[in-house]
Design a protein around this motif. Structure first.
Motif, PDB file in Angstrom:
ATOM      1  N   PRO A  67       0.775  -1.248   0.000  1.00  0.00           N
ATOM      2  CA  PRO A  67       0.000   0.000   0.000  1.00  0.00           C
ATOM      3  C   PRO A  67       0.813   1.308   0.000  1.00  0.00           C
ATOM      4  N   PRO A  68       1.870   1.447   0.798  1.00  0.00           N
ATOM      5  CA  PRO A  68       2.548   2.756   0.783  1.00  0.00           C
ATOM      6  C   PRO A  68       3.080   3.145  -0.593  1.00  0.00           C
ATOM      7  N   VAL A  69       3.647   2.199  -1.321  1.00  0.00           N
ATOM      8  CA  VAL A  69       4.220   2.585  -2.607  1.00  0.00           C
ATOM      9  C   VAL A  69       3.105   2.958  -3.589  1.00  0.00           C
ATOM     10  N   ILE A  70       1.968   2.277  -3.500  1.00  0.00           N
ATOM     11  CA  ILE A  70       0.834   2.664  -4.351  1.00  0.00           C
ATOM     12  C   ILE A  70       0.355   4.065  -3.988  1.00  0.00           C
ATOM     13  N   ARG A  71       0.103   4.267  -2.725  1.00  0.00           N
ATOM     14  CA  ARG A  71      -0.386   5.561  -2.250  1.00  0.00           C
ATOM     15  C   ARG A  71       0.527   6.706  -2.630  1.00  0.00           C
ATOM     16  N   LEU A  72       1.820   6.510  -2.368  1.00  0.00           N
ATOM     17  CA  LEU A  72       2.737   7.633  -2.563  1.00  0.00           C
ATOM     18  C   LEU A  72       3.083   7.851  -4.041  1.00  0.00           C
ATOM     19  N   VAL A 122       6.351  11.208 -13.762  1.00  0.00           N
ATOM     20  CA  VAL A 122       7.104  10.236 -12.962  1.00  0.00           C
ATOM     21  C   VAL A 122       8.410  10.837 -12.423  1.00  0.00           C
ATOM     22  N   PRO A 123       9.204  11.521 -13.261  1.00  0.00           N
ATOM     23  CA  PRO A 123      10.436  12.100 -12.686  1.00  0.00           C
ATOM     24  C   PRO A 123      10.152  13.068 -11.540  1.00  0.00           C
ATOM     25  N   LEU A 124       9.129  13.884 -11.684  1.00  0.00           N
ATOM     26  CA  LEU A 124       8.865  14.859 -10.623  1.00  0.00           C
ATOM     27  C   LEU A 124       8.239  14.201  -9.397  1.00  0.00           C
ATOM     28  N   ALA A 125       7.649  13.021  -9.583  1.00  0.00           N
ATOM     29  CA  ALA A 125       7.051  12.325  -8.444  1.00  0.00           C
ATOM     30  C   ALA A 125       8.065  11.403  -7.754  1.00  0.00           C
ATOM     31  N   LEU A 126       9.267  11.282  -8.315  1.00  0.00           N
ATOM     32  CA  LEU A 126      10.220  10.292  -7.792  1.00  0.00           C
ATOM     33  C   LEU A 126      10.523  10.409  -6.290  1.00  0.00           C
ATOM     34  N   PRO A 127      10.725  11.608  -5.760  1.00  0.00           N
ATOM     35  CA  PRO A 127      10.977  11.667  -4.312  1.00  0.00           C
ATOM     36  C   PRO A 127       9.842  11.036  -3.515  1.00  0.00           C
ATOM     37  N   SER A 128       8.617  11.325  -3.920  1.00  0.00           N
ATOM     38  CA  SER A 128       7.468  10.743  -3.229  1.00  0.00           C
ATOM     39  C   SER A 128       7.433   9.223  -3.424  1.00  0.00           C
ATOM     40  N   ILE A 129       7.701   8.775  -4.656  1.00  0.00           N
ATOM     41  CA  ILE A 129       7.703   7.337  -4.920  1.00  0.00           C
ATOM     42  C   ILE A 129       8.771   6.655  -4.062  1.00  0.00           C
ATOM     43  N   MET A 130       9.937   7.289  -3.958  1.00  0.00           N
ATOM     44  CA  MET A 130      11.010   6.700  -3.146  1.00  0.00           C
ATOM     45  C   MET A 130      10.623   6.639  -1.673  1.00  0.00           C
ATOM     46  N   ALA A 131       9.909   7.653  -1.197  1.00  0.00           N
ATOM     47  CA  ALA A 131       9.435   7.598   0.185  1.00  0.00           C
ATOM     48  C   ALA A 131       8.518   6.396   0.356  1.00  0.00           C
ATOM     49  N   GLY A 132       7.706   6.119  -0.660  1.00  0.00           N
ATOM     50  CA  GLY A 132       6.826   4.956  -0.625  1.00  0.00           C
ATOM     51  C   GLY A 132       7.629   3.670  -0.596  1.00  0.00           C
ATOM     52  N   VAL A 133       8.670   3.605  -1.425  1.00  0.00           N
ATOM     53  CA  VAL A 133       9.518   2.408  -1.461  1.00  0.00           C
ATOM     54  C   VAL A 133      10.162   2.193  -0.091  1.00  0.00           C
ATOM     55  N   ASN A 134      10.601   3.292   0.490  1.00  0.00           N
ATOM     56  CA  ASN A 134      11.216   3.215   1.818  1.00  0.00           C
ATOM     57  C   ASN A 134      10.246   2.608   2.839  1.00  0.00           C
ATOM     58  N   VAL A 136      16.293  -5.547  14.262  1.00  0.00           N
ATOM     59  CA  VAL A 136      16.440  -4.109  14.449  1.00  0.00           C
ATOM     60  C   VAL A 136      17.615  -3.574  13.627  1.00  0.00           C
ATOM     61  N   LEU A 137      18.747  -4.296  13.703  1.00  0.00           N
ATOM     62  CA  LEU A 137      19.928  -3.829  12.971  1.00  0.00           C
ATOM     63  C   LEU A 137      19.660  -3.790  11.467  1.00  0.00           C
ATOM     64  N   LEU A 138      19.026  -4.838  10.946  1.00  0.00           N
ATOM     65  CA  LEU A 138      18.687  -4.858   9.517  1.00  0.00           C
ATOM     66  C   LEU A 138      17.791  -3.682   9.167  1.00  0.00           C
ATOM     67  N   ALA A 139      16.824  -3.412  10.044  1.00  0.00           N
ATOM     68  CA  ALA A 139      15.889  -2.316   9.774  1.00  0.00           C
ATOM     69  C   ALA A 139      16.646  -1.006   9.653  1.00  0.00           C
ATOM     70  N   VAL A 140      17.597  -0.790  10.571  1.00  0.00           N
ATOM     71  CA  VAL A 140      18.359   0.465  10.508  1.00  0.00           C
ATOM     72  C   VAL A 140      19.157   0.528   9.206  1.00  0.00           C
ATOM     73  N   VAL A 141      19.808  -0.590   8.861  1.00  0.00           N
ATOM     74  CA  VAL A 141      20.611  -0.598   7.628  1.00  0.00           C
ATOM     75  C   VAL A 141      19.762  -0.195   6.428  1.00  0.00           C
ATOM     76  N   PHE A 142      18.619  -0.860   6.257  1.00  0.00           N
ATOM     77  CA  PHE A 142      17.832  -0.590   5.053  1.00  0.00           C
ATOM     78  C   PHE A 142      17.148   0.771   5.102  1.00  0.00           C
ATOM     79  N   ASP A 143      16.810   1.210   6.298  1.00  0.00           N
ATOM     80  CA  ASP A 143      16.222   2.543   6.422  1.00  0.00           C
ATOM     81  C   ASP A 143      17.224   3.601   5.992  1.00  0.00           C
ATOM     82  N   ARG A 144      18.471   3.463   6.458  1.00  0.00           N
ATOM     83  CA  ARG A 144      19.492   4.453   6.094  1.00  0.00           C
ATOM     84  C   ARG A 144      19.690   4.492   4.584  1.00  0.00           C
ATOM     85  N   ILE A 145      19.800   3.306   3.991  1.00  0.00           N
ATOM     86  CA  ILE A 145      20.057   3.264   2.543  1.00  0.00           C
ATOM     87  C   ILE A 145      18.886   3.877   1.775  1.00  0.00           C
TER      88      ILE A 145
END
Ligand SMILES: Nc1ncnc2c1ncn2[C@@H]1O[C@H](COP(=O)(O)OP(=O)(O)OP(=O)(O)O)[C@@H](O)[C@H]1O
Ligand SMILES: [Mg+2]
Lengths: 290, 338
Positions: free
Chosen positions: A171-176, A208-220, A265-274
């Motif tokens: 859902p987040p990636v669709i929404r965003l 799509v290019p202008l929406a990319l930051p939002s799309i990336m937030a969704g991917v995150n 938890v450690l994995l979550a931090v790693v992927f969140d940072r990236i």
């Protein structure tokens, strides 16, 4: 019943009908569905075995390089390296690799499904009105509820775990994606139309290019939700860190649960940072200042 | 731009009306039965954007559309490239009814024949100056190398050489609008639509841009439709000026005609505050005859003749050197008084 709520309709009959209909569905389509998802299962297993077969330092270098590429910051890269070392030190390396494999495949599939779905949703107000409540339900329904049909269809294992994870995480990636495209400056879209861009050209060269930051937030967010699913998914046979947590609970081994939990938890931090670093880079690309 | 190259009609607008809302046709029927804009909004919730507009825009001229906020200027100019479809009426470009164009034909019309410059620039923030200027050409499928060469020419034309690799956010407003102008010029369209293209710029840069546009126009002879709030800008740039109010056309004419004889109170209020000494040209006031004293060009602003007029009547000569008549202090004072 004590409250005396009147039996307006026959819930028990309805429940029986639903169950037997679903049972029939499983009987008729179970094998076909299983065959359909076989390639994905193979991909998942290949990824898991591959990650586990790699020497630990290759994984460490690869993830650190990814973090460096995303963030252009040595501090972030160093943090990622330390966290991955810590995962090894906790003694949960193999389980962590299985979890990464599940998470990566679930996230990739979520993106492959979610971005086109979000694009479609942004093009039609009616579709959006239909989709929003469905997405709400997908996110609020207790996850165990849709574990049941998936397990019935496929039996316990990695595929139902993967599918339940996707349903929860998509859902987040669709929404965003939808939101990002709708928020693109109307005047810029108009300009592209004024220069004769076809709908497809508008989509790919402007929206799509202008929406990319939002799309990336969704991917995150999707990545994080996929990761948070691993404990629950392990209950139906996904393996990985979640399975160790589950074992810890079942055997009342605090240490086992704690180690695996810390690993998550450690994995979550790693992927969140990236993922966050990538999101920030996209944002910066759009608003480049002198 | 006083010397108009009117070789014919470029754009014809015939009885164009536009109603915004859910059921525009039904609302428009009410308008035809005599309902006004305010009443229409109150009873049906529909907005009468334009009402029965007739206009002719000559080939190679700069045609200015003026009016207060909400008078329908943007709505009108967006009909010329069909970003907005009219509720009624016809729009002919080079004699062809553009409302009949199919989707693909409309796209190639927009790609090759008509280009637009926007008030807030509307550049692509993630692309460089060069890529922004190439935009229309790439959309049209022009090979990259050719598009790039053409884009570089336009960037040089608007004086932005050296900035090709920058991004829009790195440029000042004036420079961004030059990119917007270069992007519009790059497709070599015959018609240029400019919706308050200079309104977001500060006065000095705005004046530079006006001069640059005049200079480019004197070379390229495009048909320019230019929207502005600013009468001085309209008089400086426009061969003809149209004044809109509440979606209706109030007056169309040359700057001098409108200054001399405003059609109604609304137009009169519009022209009241203009700096006449700077906007009326000597040629506009020349009377038949010839004087012994000083001489001045027909294109010069009145204020440039003040010094000479103090000593007596002045002879006005056209750009070709032929005498156009005399300018007297009395005539000038009368014109300045309005
Ligand atoms: N998409 C729309 N839907 C409803 N009403 C609209 C729409 N676009 C314009 N209008 C209305 O039509 C009228 C004319 O608007 P338009 O934008 O053409 O004015 P304008 O002269 O360009 O004003 P400004 O100087 O503020 O740009 C206004 O009353 C506006 O509210
Ligand atoms: Mg406007």
């Amino acid at each position: 019943m004590q409250s005396g709520f009147p039996d307006i309709w026959d819930t028990r009959g309805f429940a029986r009908a639903l169950d037997s209909a679903f049972g029939a569905l499983v009987a008729a389509w179970g094998d076909t569905l299983e065959a359909m998802f076989l390639p994905i299962l193979r991909m998942l297993i290949l990824m898991e075995k591959g990650l586990q077969a790699l020497p630990w330092w290759v994984v460490l270098v690869a993830l650190t390089a990814l973090a460096l590429h995303a963030s252009r910051s040595w501090r972030t890269a160093a943090l990622v390296a330390v966290l991955i070392l810590a995962i090894g030190l906790l003694g949960v390396w193999n389980d962590a690799m299985a979890t990464i494999a599940l998470m990566v495949v679930a996230t990739l599939l979520s993106i492959v499904i979610g971005i086109p779905a979000g694009i479609l949703m942004s093009r039609s107000d009616r579709l959006r009105a239909l989709a929003l409540p469905v997405l709400d339900i997908m996110q609020t329904m207790p996850i165990f509820v849709y574990l049941i049909p998936f397990v019935m269809l496929f039996g316990p294992g990695k595929i139902p775990a993967l599918l339940a994870t996707i349903v929860f995480a998509v859902p987040p990636v669709i929404r965003l994606t939808d939101l990002g495209i709708r928020q693109v400056d109307e005047e810029i879209v108009e300009a592209s139309r004024a220069f004769g861009a076809s709908p497809r050209q508008q989509l790919w060269s402007v929206q799509v290019p202008l929406a990319l930051p939002s799309i990336m937030a969704g991917v995150n967010q999707t990545t994080m939700m996929a990761l948070s699913m691993v404990v629950i998914a392990s209950m139906i046979g996904a393996g990985g860190l979640g399975y160790q947590v589950l074992q810890g609970i079942q055997r009342l081994e605090v240490s086992r649960g704690l180690m695996a939990g810390l690993g998550i938890v450690l994995l979550a931090v790693v992927f969140d940072r990236i993922a966050q670093a990538y999101g920030r880079r996209m944002q910066a690309n759009l608003h480049r200042e002198g | 731009m006083a010397a108009t190259l009117e070789t014919g009609t470029k754009i014809r607008v015939e009885g164009v009306s536009k109603v915004f809302g859910k059921t525009p046709e039904r609302a428009f029927a009410l308008v035809q039965a005599g309902m006004g804009k305010a009443e229409l909004l109150e009873t049906t919730g529909h907005v009468l954007g334009l009402h029965d507009i007739d206009l002719t825009i000559g080939s190679g001229e700069t045609f200015v559309i003026m009016g207060l906020s909400g008078s329908g200027k943007s709505t009108l100019i967006r009909h010329f490239n069909r970003l907005i479809e009219p509720t009624a009426g016809r729009i002919l470009v080079d004699g062809e009814d553009i409302l009949r164009l199919s989707e693909p034909a409309l796209r190639s019309f927009r790609r090759r024949k008509i280009a637009m410059v926007f008030q807030r620039f509307a550049l692509l923030p993630h692309r460089t100056v060069l890529e922004n200027v190439m935009f229309g050409l790439l959309i049209d499928g022009v090979p990259r190398a050719r598009a790039e060469a053409r884009a570089r020419e336009q960037i040089a034309l608007v004086g932005l050489d050296g900035f090709e690799a920058r991004h829009p956010a790195q440029l000042s407003g004036g420079m961004q609008q030059r990119v917007g102008l270069a992007r519009a010029l790059a497709t070599d369209a015959e018609i240029l639509l400019m919706d308050e293209a200079f309104s977001a710029l500060d006065p000095l840069i705005r004046h530079d841009m006006q001069m640059q546009l005049k200079q480019i126009q004197s070379r390229l002879h495009k048909t320019i439709v230019f929207i502005t709030h600013d009468l001085d800008e309209a008089l400086l740039l426009g061969d003809h000026i149209a004044i809109l109010r509440d979606g209706e056309l109030r007056q169309v004419g040359t700057g001098a005609e409108i200054l001399a004889a405003p059609a109604d109170d609304y137009v009169a209020r519009f022209v009241r505050d203009v700096n006449r000494a700077r906007t009326i040209r000597c040629g506009d006031l020349a009377e038949p005859g010839i004087a012994a004293g000083a001489e001045i060009g027909a294109d010069a602003a009145l204020e440039q003749a003040f010094g000479a007029l103090a000593r007596g009547p002045v002879t006005v000569r056209g750009a070709d050197g032929a005498p156009r008549g005399v300018l007297t202090a009395g005539r000038v004072l009368a014109a300045l008084a309005g």
